[in-house]
Design an enzyme around this catalytic site. Structure first.
Site, short mmCIF file in Angstrom:
data_model
loop_
_atom_site.label_atom_id
_atom_site.label_comp_id
_atom_site.label_asym_id
_atom_site.label_seq_id
_atom_site.Cartn_x
_atom_site.Cartn_y
_atom_site.Cartn_z
NE ARG A 9 -2.31 2.63 18.62
CZ ARG A 9 -1.82 2.75 19.86
NH1 ARG A 9 -0.71 2.14 20.21
NH2 ARG A 9 -2.45 3.50 20.74
CE1 TYR A 54 7.22 -2.89 -4.29
CE2 TYR A 54 7.76 -1.79 -2.24
CZ TYR A 54 6.91 -1.99 -3.31
OH TYR A 54 5.74 -1.29 -3.37
CG ASP A 62 10.04 -8.79 0.46
OD1 ASP A 62 9.19 -9.65 0.12
OD2 ASP A 62 9.87 -7.56 0.29
CE LYS A 114 2.44 -5.70 -3.89
NZ LYS A 114 3.86 -5.62 -3.59
C1 LIG Z 1 4.65 -4.77 -2.91
C2 LIG Z 1 5.90 -5.23 -2.28
C3 LIG Z 1 6.32 -4.71 -1.05
C4 LIG Z 1 5.56 -3.61 -0.34
O1 LIG Z 1 4.30 -4.05 0.03
P1 LIG Z 1 3.04 -3.06 0.24
O2 LIG Z 1 1.98 -3.99 0.72
O3 LIG Z 1 2.77 -2.43 -1.09
O4 LIG Z 1 3.47 -2.06 1.23
C5 LIG Z 1 7.49 -5.18 -0.51
N1 LIG Z 1 8.21 -6.14 -1.13
C6 LIG Z 1 7.85 -6.67 -2.30
C7 LIG Z 1 8.69 -7.71 -2.94
C8 LIG Z 1 6.67 -6.23 -2.92
O5 LIG Z 1 6.31 -6.74 -4.10
#
Ligand SMILES: *Cc1c(COP(=O)(O)O)cnc(C)c1O
Length: 397
Positions: free
Chosen positions: A61, A114, A184, A209
């Site tokens: 962790r 998001y 992000d 992603k």
């Molecule tokens: C999918 C996504 C998230 C969240 O990510 P997870 O891995 O699903 O928790 C945050 N920001 C964007 C732009 C995303 O496409």
């Protein structure tokens, strides 16, 4: 002028292949350290690991050698001093917001986000006495204008933003002094855009992603200065949303081929976007690589590649917009109706009924989403097959 005595810096594509290998013995592929715990050599060493930052051989962790390889690779690619991986993109975003903000603080965030991030800011933050102001991230000066000196501790931006590929000017964002600026950058990946180079403080990715890229790892990451990352580390160890070593291994494996995947997906998305723009059953196409994108010049300035995501509006037929959107996403055959993005398979999503289903009609409209909005994550199939499939589904709407 290039200094001939300086070795040429490696290109990002090359760094994606070389990075994150410092603690990998002589293995070429990432080693999977499944162990949750490690033998402590001495009491003194145990104490150091328990209270220090970044232990990778104490308790997983706190840190783990496989996860650390992934973190190092992302830090290298983003030009960051440090990075920390999390169990998901939302794990990362939650740590940034709740780990760095406190009761009484004020956050400025863009409206185009998001949905998970939006709900965190809109529903969770107020419960902890953190006030959030939402602005239009595409409007010049909007973030700076909403900052309350002495109270605003953080600015949260996303570019390109989900799902309409709206962009935030990174130069402008990076120039704001005072609050911690967070971007992000999931849709761009570190190979298309590097926010820290503009003076942004923290970059966040859902590596679930395109970075991991194969729909087989759920993992997030934050990169930035050692100061912020050390602070985040202390929170993250308590939060417990640490990345799984298995997912970190898959993410690191994915990172090695990110450059070729992103180039291919960008080229195919460009072709598909141009095809859709000329299609009579499509009323609008949003893609950063199209000159019709309202921020096309900005895209050219801050993105090396336009990416594999595009959004379009299906022309509402006699049955209406919702039916048109539904008929299209259920009508594709090669592409599949599934949430997520950046993988080998072309995926279509219908934001109004899935990712943004929890938003009110007003919030949907503020995000520029209609019942006929379709998002496409262009995959790695042959582009002719993708275009043919989309064309056939449009005929059936
Ligand atoms: C999918 C996504 C998230 C969240 O990510 P997870 O891995 O699903 O928790 C945050 N920001 C964007 C732009 C995303 O496409």
């Amino acid at each position: 002028m290039n200094d001939p005595t300086e070795p040429a810096p490696l290109h990002p594509e090359t760094r994606a292949i070389r990075a994150g290998r410092a603690d990998n013995d002589r293995a070429l592929a990432p080693i999977l350290w499944a162990s949750t715990t490690f033998v402590t050599p001495t009491v003194e060493e145990g104490r150091r690991m328990a209270v220090g930052v970044g232990s990778t051989r104490f308790y997983s962790r706190y840190g783990n050698p496989t996860v650390a390889g992934f973190e190092d690779a992302i830090a290298t690619l983003e030009g960051a001093e440090s990075a920390r991986a999390f169990a998901s993109g939302m794990g990362a975003m939650t740590a940034v917001v709740l780990g760095l903000c406190s009761t009484g603080d004020h956050i400025v965030a863009q409206r185009q986000l998001y949905a998970g991030t939006q709900l965190l800011l809109q529903s969770v933050c107020p419960r902890f006495g953190i006030e959030v102001t939402f602005v239009d991230g595409t409007e010049p000066g909007a973030f700076a204008a909403a900052v309350r000196p002495g109270r605003t501790t953080m600015i949260v931006a996303e570019t390109p933003a989900n799902p309409r590929l709206d962009l935030v000017d990174l130069d402008e964002l990076g120039a704001i002094v005072g609050p911690i600026t967070v971007v992000d950058s999931t849709f761009a990946t570190p190979l298309a855009q590097r926010p820290l180079e503009y003076g942004v403080d923290l970059v966040v990715h859902s590596a679930t992603k395109a970075i991991a890229g194969h729909n087989d790892a759920t993992i997030g990451v934050v990169a930035g200065s050692a100061d912020y990352l050390d602070w985040l580390y202390s929170f993250a160890v308590i939060q417990g949303a640490n990345a799984s070593p298995f997912d970190a291994m898959n993410a690191l494996r994915g990172l090695r081929t990110l450059a070729v995947r992103l180039e291919r997906q960008s080229a195919s998305a460009q072709r598909l976007a141009e095809f859709l723009e000329d299609h009579p059953r499509v009323t609008e196409v949003r893609y950063p690589g199209l000159s019709s994108h309202p921020q096309f010049e900005l895209a050219r300035r801050q993105m090396d590649l336009p990416g594999g995501l595009l959004t379009f509006e299906v022309a509402p037929g006699e049955a209406g917009a919702l039916e048109a959107g539904r008929a299209f996403v259920e009508g594709v055959e090669l592409a599949q109706l599934a949430t997520s993005l950046g993988g080998p398979e072309t995926l279509v999503t219908h934001p109004a009924s899935t990712t943004h289903a929890s938003l009110t009609p007003e919030e949907l409209a503020a995000n520029g989403i209609t019942p006929a909005t379709v998002r496409v994550s262009v995959g790695l199939e042959h582009v002719d097959d993708i275009v043919r499939d989309v064309a056939a589904a449009l005929e059936r709407v």
